[in-house]
Design a protein around this motif. Structure first.
Motif, PDB file in Angstrom:
ATOM      1  N   MET A  43       0.966  -1.223   0.066  1.00 35.42           N
ATOM      2  CA  MET A  43       0.077  -0.051   0.085  1.00 35.42           C
ATOM      3  C   MET A  43       0.953   1.259  -0.206  1.00 35.42           C
ATOM      4  O   MET A  43       1.878   1.153   0.844  1.00 35.42           O
ATOM      5  N   ASP A  44       0.915   2.241  -0.818  1.00 33.85           N
ATOM      6  CA  ASP A  44       1.496   3.444  -0.873  1.00 33.85           C
ATOM      7  C   ASP A  44       1.076   4.253   0.333  1.00 33.85           C
ATOM      8  O   ASP A  44       0.138   3.926   0.903  1.00 33.85           O
ATOM      9  N   ALA A  45       2.108   5.324   0.255  1.00 30.27           N
ATOM     10  CA  ALA A  45       1.814   6.371   1.691  1.00 30.27           C
ATOM     11  C   ALA A  45       0.460   7.040   1.154  1.00 30.27           C
ATOM     12  O   ALA A  45      -0.272   7.598   2.224  1.00 30.27           O
ATOM     13  N   GLU A  46      -0.184   7.362   0.085  1.00 30.54           N
ATOM     14  CA  GLU A  46      -1.486   8.238  -0.144  1.00 30.54           C
ATOM     15  C   GLU A  46      -2.544   7.297   0.252  1.00 30.54           C
ATOM     16  O   GLU A  46      -3.462   7.846   0.946  1.00 30.54           O
ATOM     17  N   SER A  47      -2.456   6.011   0.008  1.00 26.77           N
ATOM     18  CA  SER A  47      -3.463   5.107   0.491  1.00 26.77           C
ATOM     19  C   SER A  47      -3.528   5.070   1.880  1.00 26.77           C
ATOM     20  O   SER A  47      -4.696   4.961   2.574  1.00 26.77           O
ATOM     21  N   GLN A  48      -2.448   4.910   2.535  1.00 28.02           N
ATOM     22  CA  GLN A  48      -2.442   4.689   3.873  1.00 28.02           C
ATOM     23  C   GLN A  48      -2.895   5.845   4.641  1.00 28.02           C
ATOM     24  O   GLN A  48      -3.319   5.722   5.597  1.00 28.02           O
ATOM     25  N   ARG A  49      -2.799   7.128   3.936  1.00 26.62           N
ATOM     26  CA  ARG A  49      -3.015   8.324   4.790  1.00 26.62           C
ATOM     27  C   ARG A  49      -4.687   8.498   4.609  1.00 26.62           C
ATOM     28  O   ARG A  49      -5.215   8.888   5.380  1.00 26.62           O
ATOM     29  N   VAL A  50      -5.158   8.053   3.368  1.00 29.78           N
ATOM     30  CA  VAL A  50      -6.534   7.953   3.372  1.00 29.78           C
ATOM     31  C   VAL A  50      -7.311   7.099   4.428  1.00 29.78           C
ATOM     32  O   VAL A  50      -8.407   7.363   4.793  1.00 29.78           O
ATOM     33  N   LEU A  51      -6.580   6.030   4.461  1.00 34.48           N
ATOM     34  CA  LEU A  51      -7.253   5.021   5.285  1.00 34.48           C
ATOM     35  C   LEU A  51      -7.197   5.510   6.947  1.00 34.48           C
ATOM     36  O   LEU A  51      -8.060   5.184   7.646  1.00 34.48           O
ATOM     37  N   GLU A  52      -6.214   6.089   7.188  1.00 33.72           N
ATOM     38  CA  GLU A  52      -6.019   6.689   8.474  1.00 33.72           C
ATOM     39  C   GLU A  52      -7.010   7.575   8.711  1.00 33.72           C
ATOM     40  O   GLU A  52      -7.891   7.716   9.913  1.00 33.72           O
ATOM     41  N   TYR A  53      -7.168   8.496   7.839  1.00 28.86           N
ATOM     42  CA  TYR A  53      -8.386   9.664   7.702  1.00 28.86           C
ATOM     43  C   TYR A  53      -9.655   9.019   7.966  1.00 28.86           C
ATOM     44  O   TYR A  53     -10.222   9.565   8.822  1.00 28.86           O
ATOM     45  N   LEU A  54     -10.012   8.090   7.087  1.00 32.56           N
ATOM     46  CA  LEU A  54     -11.442   7.499   7.254  1.00 32.56           C
ATOM     47  C   LEU A  54     -11.404   6.790   8.507  1.00 32.56           C
ATOM     48  O   LEU A  54     -12.717   6.763   9.140  1.00 32.56           O
ATOM     49  N   THR A  55     -10.535   5.956   9.140  1.00 37.43           N
ATOM     50  CA  THR A  55     -10.517   5.506  10.368  1.00 37.43           C
ATOM     51  C   THR A  55     -10.735   6.604  11.260  1.00 37.43           C
ATOM     52  O   THR A  55     -11.675   6.276  12.119  1.00 37.43           O
ATOM     53  N   GLU A  56     -10.077   7.840  11.570  1.00 41.56           N
ATOM     54  CA  GLU A  56     -10.325   8.885  12.408  1.00 41.56           C
ATOM     55  C   GLU A  56     -11.835   9.273  12.188  1.00 41.56           C
ATOM     56  O   GLU A  56     -12.393   9.556  13.451  1.00 41.56           O
ATOM     57  N   VAL A  57     -12.233   9.731  10.995  1.00 43.33           N
ATOM     58  CA  VAL A  57     -13.554   9.969  10.816  1.00 43.33           C
ATOM     59  C   VAL A  57     -14.657   9.060  11.303  1.00 43.33           C
ATOM     60  O   VAL A  57     -15.587   9.505  11.789  1.00 43.33           O
TER      61      VAL A  57
END
Length: 80
Positions: A1-15
């Motif tokens: 998983m690239d860094a952008e996908s990881q950041r999106v996943l973390e953001y969605l988890t926080e939301v």
């Protein structure tokens, strides 16, 4: 998983976690409001019951005020 996908996943988890907190808080508010309404209804029922029953301990004594002679007699006894 690239860094952008990881950041999106973390953001969605926080939301998602934030949304769960909001929903839990909302449910707690609803529960507390329900409890407040139940308490209000109980207090009103008690007030109604108390006013319907009146004050029976204050009724039925058939008291009358003291006459002038009785007041003079009481005053003379109390002055001794």
């Amino acid at each position: 998983m690239d860094a952008e996908s990881q950041r999106v996943l973390e953001y969605l988890t926080e939301v998602e976690e934030g949304a769960e907190d909001v929903l839990a808080t909302k449910q707690q508010i609803v529960d507390l409001d329900t409890k407040r309404n139940q308490n209000r209804e109980a207090l009103n029922a008690l007030k109604t019951e108390m006013s319907d029953s009146g004050h029976p301990e204050l009724r039925g004594y058939n008291l009358s005020p003291l006459s002038t002679e009785e007041i003079k007699a009481m005053n003379s006894i109390l002055k001794r």
